[in-house]
Enzyme design. Structure first.
Site, PDB file in Angstrom:
ATOM      1  N   LYS A  28     -15.626  -2.050 -75.165  1.00  0.00           N
ATOM      2  CA  LYS A  28     -14.268  -1.710 -74.716  1.00  0.00           C
ATOM      3  C   LYS A  28     -13.843  -0.450 -75.452  1.00  0.00           C
ATOM      4  CE  LYS A  28     -12.072  -5.947 -73.104  1.00  0.00           C
ATOM      5  NZ  LYS A  28     -10.992  -6.917 -73.351  1.00  0.00           N
ATOM      6  N   HIS A  81       0.059  -7.624 -78.794  1.00  0.00           N
ATOM      7  CA  HIS A  81       0.207  -6.264 -78.242  1.00  0.00           C
ATOM      8  C   HIS A  81       1.678  -5.925 -78.047  1.00  0.00           C
ATOM      9  CE1 HIS A  81      -4.169  -5.916 -76.494  1.00  0.00           C
ATOM     10  NE2 HIS A  81      -4.114  -5.751 -77.799  1.00  0.00           N
ATOM     11  N   HIS A 112      -2.841  -3.848 -86.084  1.00  0.00           N
ATOM     12  CA  HIS A 112      -3.313  -4.653 -84.956  1.00  0.00           C
ATOM     13  C   HIS A 112      -3.615  -6.092 -85.394  1.00  0.00           C
ATOM     14  CE1 HIS A 112      -5.347  -5.665 -81.214  1.00  0.00           C
ATOM     15  NE2 HIS A 112      -6.408  -6.035 -81.902  1.00  0.00           N
ATOM     16  N   HIS A 128      -3.308 -12.063 -78.370  1.00  0.00           N
ATOM     17  CA  HIS A 128      -3.102 -10.639 -78.123  1.00  0.00           C
ATOM     18  C   HIS A 128      -1.930 -10.354 -77.175  1.00  0.00           C
ATOM     19  CE1 HIS A 128      -6.912 -10.384 -80.161  1.00  0.00           C
ATOM     20  NE2 HIS A 128      -7.044  -9.091 -79.961  1.00  0.00           N
ATOM     21  N   LYS A 164     -19.210 -13.007 -80.283  1.00  0.00           N
ATOM     22  CA  LYS A 164     -18.743 -11.976 -79.345  1.00  0.00           C
ATOM     23  C   LYS A 164     -19.871 -11.547 -78.415  1.00  0.00           C
ATOM     24  CE  LYS A 164     -16.049  -7.962 -78.468  1.00  0.00           C
ATOM     25  NZ  LYS A 164     -15.028  -7.008 -78.871  1.00  0.00           N
ATOM     26  N   ARG A 216     -19.594  12.919 -68.066  1.00  0.00           N
ATOM     27  CA  ARG A 216     -19.798  11.613 -67.389  1.00  0.00           C
ATOM     28  C   ARG A 216     -20.665  10.644 -68.196  1.00  0.00           C
ATOM     29  NH1 ARG A 216     -20.482  14.890 -62.586  1.00  0.00           N
ATOM     30  NH2 ARG A 216     -18.452  15.069 -61.594  1.00  0.00           N
ATOM     31  N   GLU A 263     -14.955  -8.504 -68.227  1.00  0.00           N
ATOM     32  CA  GLU A 263     -13.800  -9.396 -68.247  1.00  0.00           C
ATOM     33  C   GLU A 263     -13.385  -9.863 -66.848  1.00  0.00           C
ATOM     34  OE1 GLU A 263     -11.149  -8.539 -71.510  1.00  0.00           O
ATOM     35  OE2 GLU A 263      -9.480  -9.426 -70.388  1.00  0.00           O
ATOM     36  N   ARG A 315     -14.390 -13.367 -70.742  1.00  0.00           N
ATOM     37  CA  ARG A 315     -14.141 -12.446 -71.855  1.00  0.00           C
ATOM     38  C   ARG A 315     -12.672 -12.419 -72.273  1.00  0.00           C
ATOM     39  NH1 ARG A 315     -16.651  -6.434 -73.144  1.00  0.00           N
ATOM     40  NH2 ARG A 315     -15.410  -6.139 -75.038  1.00  0.00           N
ATOM     41  N   ASN A 320      -8.975 -12.435 -76.210  1.00  0.00           N
ATOM     42  CA  ASN A 320      -7.607 -11.928 -76.356  1.00  0.00           C
ATOM     43  C   ASN A 320      -6.634 -12.993 -76.846  1.00  0.00           C
ATOM     44  OD1 ASN A 320      -6.860  -9.099 -75.560  1.00  0.00           O
ATOM     45  ND2 ASN A 320      -8.325  -9.617 -73.957  1.00  0.00           N
ATOM     46  N   GLU A 346      -9.084 -11.218 -86.771  1.00  0.00           N
ATOM     47  CA  GLU A 346     -10.063 -11.257 -85.672  1.00  0.00           C
ATOM     48  C   GLU A 346     -11.230 -12.188 -86.008  1.00  0.00           C
ATOM     49  OE1 GLU A 346      -9.216 -10.103 -82.832  1.00  0.00           O
ATOM     50  OE2 GLU A 346      -8.410  -8.061 -82.908  1.00  0.00           O
TER      51      GLU A 346
HETATM   52  P1  NAD Z   1      -8.032   1.635 -88.097  1.00  0.00           P
HETATM   53  O1  NAD Z   1      -9.131   2.175 -87.311  1.00  0.00           O
HETATM   54  O2  NAD Z   1      -6.704   2.292 -87.984  1.00  0.00           O
HETATM   55  O3  NAD Z   1      -8.469   1.578 -89.625  1.00  0.00           O
HETATM   56  C1  NAD Z   1      -7.568   1.067 -90.562  1.00  0.00           C
HETATM   57  C2  NAD Z   1      -7.320   2.036 -91.729  1.00  0.00           C
HETATM   58  O4  NAD Z   1      -8.382   1.911 -92.653  1.00  0.00           O
HETATM   59  C3  NAD Z   1      -7.277   3.503 -91.359  1.00  0.00           C
HETATM   60  O5  NAD Z   1      -6.282   4.138 -92.123  1.00  0.00           O
HETATM   61  C4  NAD Z   1      -8.653   4.016 -91.754  1.00  0.00           C
HETATM   62  O6  NAD Z   1      -8.668   5.382 -92.059  1.00  0.00           O
HETATM   63  C5  NAD Z   1      -8.934   3.186 -92.971  1.00  0.00           C
HETATM   64  N1  NAD Z   1     -10.338   2.924 -93.263  1.00  0.00           N
HETATM   65  C6  NAD Z   1     -11.320   2.655 -92.393  1.00  0.00           C
HETATM   66  N2  NAD Z   1     -12.429   2.305 -93.044  1.00  0.00           N
HETATM   67  C7  NAD Z   1     -12.161   2.399 -94.361  1.00  0.00           C
HETATM   68  C8  NAD Z   1     -12.910   2.142 -95.533  1.00  0.00           C
HETATM   69  N3  NAD Z   1     -14.146   1.671 -95.483  1.00  0.00           N
HETATM   70  N4  NAD Z   1     -12.308   2.351 -96.739  1.00  0.00           N
HETATM   71  C9  NAD Z   1     -11.016   2.777 -96.803  1.00  0.00           C
HETATM   72  N5  NAD Z   1     -10.250   2.989 -95.723  1.00  0.00           N
HETATM   73  C10 NAD Z   1     -10.825   2.799 -94.515  1.00  0.00           C
HETATM   74  O7  NAD Z   1      -7.765   0.088 -87.740  1.00  0.00           O
HETATM   75  P2  NAD Z   1      -8.743  -1.121 -87.368  1.00  0.00           P
HETATM   76  O8  NAD Z   1      -8.032  -2.331 -87.811  1.00  0.00           O
HETATM   77  O9  NAD Z   1     -10.117  -0.887 -87.847  1.00  0.00           O
HETATM   78  O10 NAD Z   1      -8.807  -1.076 -85.787  1.00  0.00           O
HETATM   79  C11 NAD Z   1      -7.671  -1.362 -85.009  1.00  0.00           C
HETATM   80  C12 NAD Z   1      -7.916  -0.808 -83.614  1.00  0.00           C
HETATM   81  O11 NAD Z   1      -9.012  -1.475 -83.032  1.00  0.00           O
HETATM   82  C13 NAD Z   1      -6.737  -0.990 -82.683  1.00  0.00           C
HETATM   83  O12 NAD Z   1      -6.473   0.217 -82.014  1.00  0.00           O
HETATM   84  C14 NAD Z   1      -7.209  -2.040 -81.702  1.00  0.00           C
HETATM   85  O13 NAD Z   1      -6.634  -1.899 -80.431  1.00  0.00           O
HETATM   86  C15 NAD Z   1      -8.692  -1.769 -81.663  1.00  0.00           C
HETATM   87  N6  NAD Z   1      -9.495  -2.914 -81.256  1.00  0.00           N
HETATM   88  C16 NAD Z   1     -10.410  -2.717 -80.267  1.00  0.00           C
HETATM   89  C17 NAD Z   1     -11.224  -3.747 -79.860  1.00  0.00           C
HETATM   90  C18 NAD Z   1     -12.298  -3.506 -78.841  1.00  0.00           C
HETATM   91  O14 NAD Z   1     -12.899  -4.458 -78.362  1.00  0.00           O
HETATM   92  N7  NAD Z   1     -12.591  -2.256 -78.518  1.00  0.00           N
HETATM   93  C19 NAD Z   1     -11.098  -5.011 -80.467  1.00  0.00           C
HETATM   94  C20 NAD Z   1     -10.152  -5.184 -81.464  1.00  0.00           C
HETATM   95  C21 NAD Z   1      -9.347  -4.124 -81.854  1.00  0.00           C
HETATM   96  N1  GLY Z   2     -11.380  -7.585 -78.380  1.00  0.00           N
HETATM   97  C1  GLY Z   2     -11.345  -8.058 -77.031  1.00  0.00           C
HETATM   98  C2  GLY Z   2     -12.589  -7.791 -76.292  1.00  0.00           C
HETATM   99  O1  GLY Z   2     -13.496  -7.150 -76.771  1.00  0.00           O
HETATM  100  O2  GLY Z   2     -12.705  -8.226 -75.183  1.00  0.00           O
END
Ligand code: NAD
Ligand code: GLY
Length: 377
Positions: free
Chosen positions: A157, A266, A279, A262, A241, A135, A251, A255, A259, A199
């Protein structure tokens, strides 16, 4: 609520910045600087515990796993590492269970601190594991992609994907600290750097026209990984942010502006199969489409759509969506957390720096899809 920005006192380096996130129930810092992984000051003052677990993937662990383990070693009696398969297509129950299996098999208790070392995929899944294991246990975000440093590691998130929709299963759960080591961006593949820029660009149209001008003027420096430019981009993105999250953590309204692009994005990610489009690539293209919708709804002039298209293309991102039957677009966009009572809603730009959540007539959305995607097969 205003995000406070201040230099971090003392080591690791005078260049380290700190942005505070303050929600109703908690407050934490985002540390930004080059070399923070190896800087003792970045790791002091975290919740004390006998155990820590680093969650990563094989790609990132090979680059930075040992450095992080050494950096936190003075604070935890036992540290273990669990690796999840790399890629958006693995942001699912099976990967999440690997974390729970490890935590349970190695006897982790509710004080155990999790460290998310990687991009948004690792960060979102580690956060969800932290939110739900016993939890709730504390977790630290150590983002290593530009996208994660400017967006996903901040604001709490956490989620996994469902085959029918992106990030559909998750929780709001804040980290206790975010440590952005800008030096980790040196090893990021160029395609991932570009995806992260989507982003960064997003914050301009929704919240800060001055930042939008700055991004346009400094895009080449960002693409060249100029440290000063990246520092400003990460810091300003985090400040913007933090302001939004501080005002509307869960949200209830505001918030949703984060998006922008998005709803279309998405749909592209889920429709093409998770991982086919990154993404950030889907968001970049989605922002051009959402700008067109904004212009059609009377918010911004047509020149703004062109401005966004050029910026997205200059950032190395696709501005034309893939071919998908229009009914498939609608089916996918209906599985969106902003949809209400079956009505799809979009973030539209009312003026550079001002955004709102709006429904749009189906005919208009169809037109935007037709004009901005490759011809349907
Ligand atoms: P990812 O986590 O898949 O990383 C991208 C690639 O880069 C991967 O293959 C990873 O292994 C590699 N990598 C990471 N750091 C590295 C480094 N320093 N050197 C070499 N390779 C490296 O993708 P991302 O773009 O970081 O994240 C996308 C995800 O984030 C999506 O799932 C999206 O939905 C999520 N997201 C969440 C929020 C939120 O608010 N929580 C906001 C935006 C996006
Ligand atoms: N990336 C969208 C949010 O954090 O709300």
């Amino acid at each position: 609520m205003q995000a406070a920005t201040s230099p971090v006192p003392g080591p690791p380096s005078a260049a380290t910045r700190s942005v505070s996130v303050a929600t109703r129930d908690c407050r934490y810092d985002i540390l930004i600087g080059a070399g923070l992984l190896g800087a003792p000051a970045a790791w002091t003052g975290l919740p004390s515990a006998a155990r820590a677990v680093i969650v990563s993937n094989p790609t990132v662990d090979a680059l930075y796993g040992s450095a992080l383990q050494a950096a936190i070693a003075p604070h935890y009696g036992r540290i273990s590492r669990v690796l999840l398969p790399d890629g958006e297509q693995h942001k699912d129950w099976a990967s999440l269970n690997l974390v729970f299996d490890h935590l349970l098999a190695s006897g982790c208790d509710r004080k155990t601190v999790l460290f998310a070392l990687g991009g948004g995929v690792v960060g979102d899944m580690t956060g969800f594991a932290a939110a739900t294991y016993m939890r709730g246990v504390p977790f630290v975000q150590v983002p290593t992609t530009l996208l994660a440093q400017v967006d996903s590691s901040v604001g709490g998130k956490t989620a996994i994907n469902h085959p029918r929709g992106k990030n559909m299963i998750g929780a709001f759960y804040q980290p206790v600290r975010v440590v952005c080591d800008l030096a980790t961006l040196d090893s990021l593949p160029r395609r991932e750097l570009c995806a992260g820029l989507a982003e960064v660009i997003k914050y301009g149209p929704i919240a800060d026209p001055v930042f939008l001008d700055w991004i346009e003027a400094n895009l080449d420096a960002l693409l060249a990984r100029d440290r000063a430019a990246l520092t400003h981009a990460v810091q300003r993105s985090c400040e913007l942010k933090a302001d939004v999250v501080g005002a509307d953590e869960r949200e209830g309204g505001l918030r949703a502006i984060l998006n922008f692009g998005h709803t279309f994005g998405h749909a592209i990610e889920a429709g093409m199969g998770y991982g086919a489009w990154l993404h950030g690539e889907a968001v970049g293209c989605g922002m051009v489409m959402a700008s067109e919708l904004s212009a059609a709804l009377g918010g911004v002039p047509a020149s703004f759509v062109e401005r966004m298209r050029q910026l997205v293309q200059r950032a190395g991102l696709p501005a034309v969506a893939p071919a998908m039957p229009v009914e498939r677009w609608f089916e996918l966009m209906q599985v969106d957390k902003k949809a209400e009572g079956g009505e799809i809603r979009f973030i539209v730009i009312e003026a550079p720096g001002r955004a709102a959540l709006r429904p749009a007539p189906d005919a208009l959305v169809r037109r935007v899809i037709a004009e901005h995607s490759a011809a349907a097969a």
